[in-house]
Motif scaffolding. Sequence first.
Motif, mmCIF file in Angstrom:
data_model
loop_
_atom_site.group_PDB
_atom_site.id
_atom_site.type_symbol
_atom_site.label_atom_id
_atom_site.label_comp_id
_atom_site.label_asym_id
_atom_site.label_seq_id
_atom_site.Cartn_x
_atom_site.Cartn_y
_atom_site.Cartn_z
ATOM 1 N N LEU A 117 0.816 -1.215 0.000
ATOM 2 C CA LEU A 117 0.000 0.000 0.000
ATOM 3 C C LEU A 117 0.853 1.270 0.000
ATOM 4 O O LEU A 117 0.329 2.370 0.141
ATOM 5 C CB LEU A 117 -0.946 0.000 1.205
ATOM 6 C CG LEU A 117 -1.988 -1.118 1.253
ATOM 7 C CD1 LEU A 117 -2.845 -1.002 2.514
ATOM 8 C CD2 LEU A 117 -2.878 -1.087 0.013
ATOM 9 N N GLY A 118 2.149 1.098 -0.152
ATOM 10 C CA GLY A 118 3.031 2.270 -0.173
ATOM 11 C C GLY A 118 3.311 2.806 1.210
ATOM 12 O O GLY A 118 3.472 4.024 1.398
ATOM 13 N N GLY A 119 3.369 1.914 2.204
ATOM 14 C CA GLY A 119 3.570 2.332 3.584
ATOM 15 C C GLY A 119 4.977 2.819 3.869
ATOM 16 O O GLY A 119 5.864 2.799 3.021
ATOM 17 N N GLY A 120 5.175 3.243 5.108
ATOM 18 C CA GLY A 120 6.478 3.720 5.544
ATOM 19 C C GLY A 120 6.448 5.169 5.986
ATOM 20 O O GLY A 120 5.601 5.961 5.554
ATOM 21 N N ALA A 121 7.383 5.511 6.866
ATOM 22 C CA ALA A 121 7.421 6.858 7.437
ATOM 23 C C ALA A 121 7.831 7.916 6.421
ATOM 24 O O ALA A 121 7.326 9.043 6.452
ATOM 25 C CB ALA A 121 8.373 6.879 8.630
ATOM 26 N N LEU A 122 8.727 7.582 5.514
ATOM 27 C CA LEU A 122 9.268 8.590 4.599
ATOM 28 C C LEU A 122 8.199 9.183 3.694
ATOM 29 O O LEU A 122 8.054 10.414 3.602
ATOM 30 C CB LEU A 122 10.394 7.986 3.751
ATOM 31 C CG LEU A 122 11.103 8.947 2.787
ATOM 32 C CD1 LEU A 122 11.771 10.078 3.552
ATOM 33 C CD2 LEU A 122 12.126 8.196 1.943
ATOM 34 N N LEU A 123 7.428 8.337 3.017
ATOM 35 C CA LEU A 123 6.419 8.824 2.075
ATOM 36 C C LEU A 123 5.309 9.591 2.772
ATOM 37 O O LEU A 123 4.773 10.560 2.228
ATOM 38 C CB LEU A 123 5.815 7.660 1.291
ATOM 39 C CG LEU A 123 6.583 7.160 0.069
ATOM 40 C CD1 LEU A 123 5.937 5.904 -0.486
ATOM 41 C CD2 LEU A 123 6.659 8.234 -1.019
ATOM 42 N N ASP A 124 4.938 9.170 3.968
ATOM 43 C CA ASP A 124 3.787 9.772 4.635
ATOM 44 C C ASP A 124 4.153 10.945 5.537
ATOM 45 O O ASP A 124 3.445 11.950 5.578
ATOM 46 C CB ASP A 124 3.051 8.713 5.460
ATOM 47 C CG ASP A 124 1.611 9.099 5.745
ATOM 48 O OD1 ASP A 124 1.342 9.618 6.834
ATOM 49 O OD2 ASP A 124 0.756 8.915 4.862
ATOM 50 N N LEU A 125 5.275 10.829 6.262
ATOM 51 C CA LEU A 125 5.680 11.841 7.230
ATOM 52 C C LEU A 125 6.925 12.600 6.781
ATOM 53 O O LEU A 125 6.995 13.825 6.922
ATOM 54 C CB LEU A 125 5.945 11.184 8.592
ATOM 55 C CG LEU A 125 4.837 10.281 9.145
ATOM 56 C CD1 LEU A 125 5.290 9.640 10.458
ATOM 57 C CD2 LEU A 125 3.549 11.060 9.350
ATOM 58 N N GLY A 126 7.890 11.864 6.247
ATOM 59 C CA GLY A 126 9.137 12.495 5.840
ATOM 60 C C GLY A 126 8.972 13.548 4.768
ATOM 61 O O GLY A 126 9.760 14.503 4.703
ATOM 62 N N ILE A 168 16.490 9.280 -3.631
ATOM 63 C CA ILE A 168 17.901 9.302 -3.224
ATOM 64 C C ILE A 168 18.052 8.825 -1.783
ATOM 65 O O ILE A 168 18.943 8.024 -1.461
ATOM 66 C CB ILE A 168 18.484 10.717 -3.375
ATOM 67 C CG1 ILE A 168 18.561 11.112 -4.853
ATOM 68 C CG2 ILE A 168 19.868 10.809 -2.723
ATOM 69 C CD1 ILE A 168 18.877 12.579 -5.078
ATOM 70 N N LEU A 169 17.176 9.289 -0.911
ATOM 71 C CA LEU A 169 17.266 8.924 0.502
ATOM 72 C C LEU A 169 17.025 7.428 0.711
ATOM 73 O O LEU A 169 17.642 6.806 1.578
ATOM 74 C CB LEU A 169 16.268 9.746 1.316
ATOM 75 C CG LEU A 169 16.680 11.210 1.503
ATOM 76 C CD1 LEU A 169 15.489 12.068 1.912
ATOM 77 C CD2 LEU A 169 17.801 11.321 2.536
ATOM 78 N N ARG A 170 16.145 6.850 -0.097
ATOM 79 C CA ARG A 170 15.938 5.397 0.004
ATOM 80 C C ARG A 170 17.176 4.637 -0.484
ATOM 81 O O ARG A 170 17.530 3.591 0.059
ATOM 82 C CB ARG A 170 14.688 4.985 -0.784
ATOM 83 C CG ARG A 170 13.385 5.240 -0.041
ATOM 84 C CD ARG A 170 12.218 4.595 -0.773
ATOM 85 N NE ARG A 170 11.915 5.274 -2.009
ATOM 86 C CZ ARG A 170 10.859 6.078 -2.192
ATOM 87 N NH1 ARG A 170 10.038 6.296 -1.202
ATOM 88 N NH2 ARG A 170 10.645 6.641 -3.361
#
Length: 319
Positions: free
Chosen positions: A166-175, A311-313
Amino acid sequence: MFNLAILGAGRIAHTMAKTVRELEEVSLYAVAARDKHRAQKFAEEYGVEKFYGTYEEMVKDPEIDLVYIATTHNLHAQHMKLCIANGKNVLCEKSFVMNAVEAEEVFSLAKEKNVFVCEAMWTRFLPIKNRVINTLHSGIIGELKSMRVDFCTNIMYKERMVSRELGGGALLDLGIYCLTAAAMLFGHDVAEFENTAVLTGDGVDLSDEMVLRFTDGRTANLMCAMDREAPSQIYVYGEDGYMAIKNLTNWQKASFYHKGGECIKEIVCPPQISGYEYEVLAAKEAIENGQRECTQMPHAETLRMMEWMDILRETEAEE
């Protein structure tokens, strides 16, 4: 009347519906969900004129002026392409898509079909934004040296956050908020990116501790996490003082302090409905003026943020 349709009926769609029904300039015209009963319930709750049980059916409605996409990250590109192919203008929730390649594909199709597309990064539309940036760069706290941005909130209970599919993770949603703050306040000339991430067994990032080093010597230390609670805040440090913003996503007040902790200036956000209204009104104005993007959130800026996250990933070192 300018007719807005909402694609998706999840939590953020409810926030947008509550906001738009308070606007005189925009009509909450339609909603679509994969479950028609859910769409009907949503429509009844907010006084939406029409409801649809498929997205494909809704985007063929000729009365729609703008579609707000409120689905999960992994579906944004697919749903935007559906809207664009049917000639519908789009305001899509952040993060815009999953990566820069998807963003380029969406913008290319939008250019081909000559329709408006914009990322709904609401912070960039806040009326307080330009006043804060101009004051910060006026020299009020001296030469700017560094900044610290934190966005931590325990939302592990949300399936979309912990699911890789579902495209989860802190970076996409919060970062994305942390990176947006860095770009708005310090610019785009980043010389070096670093990221230390804590990952689940499925490879979903629980937290990211990022360092951006700018070509002028400034640094931005950014942290986002979805498994803990902490204040959401921005601090910018200058040689003569610092600036503090205590609400990262929806800036309510920016306070400027001199040496010794004396508050020398405050900038306060005017009364608002939710903060979402500004992006809707900006999109409406752009569309009515024949523009295909918003000056507050141009395509180049969306693409830049997607590239930064790519880049960060790539550079992340697992903690």
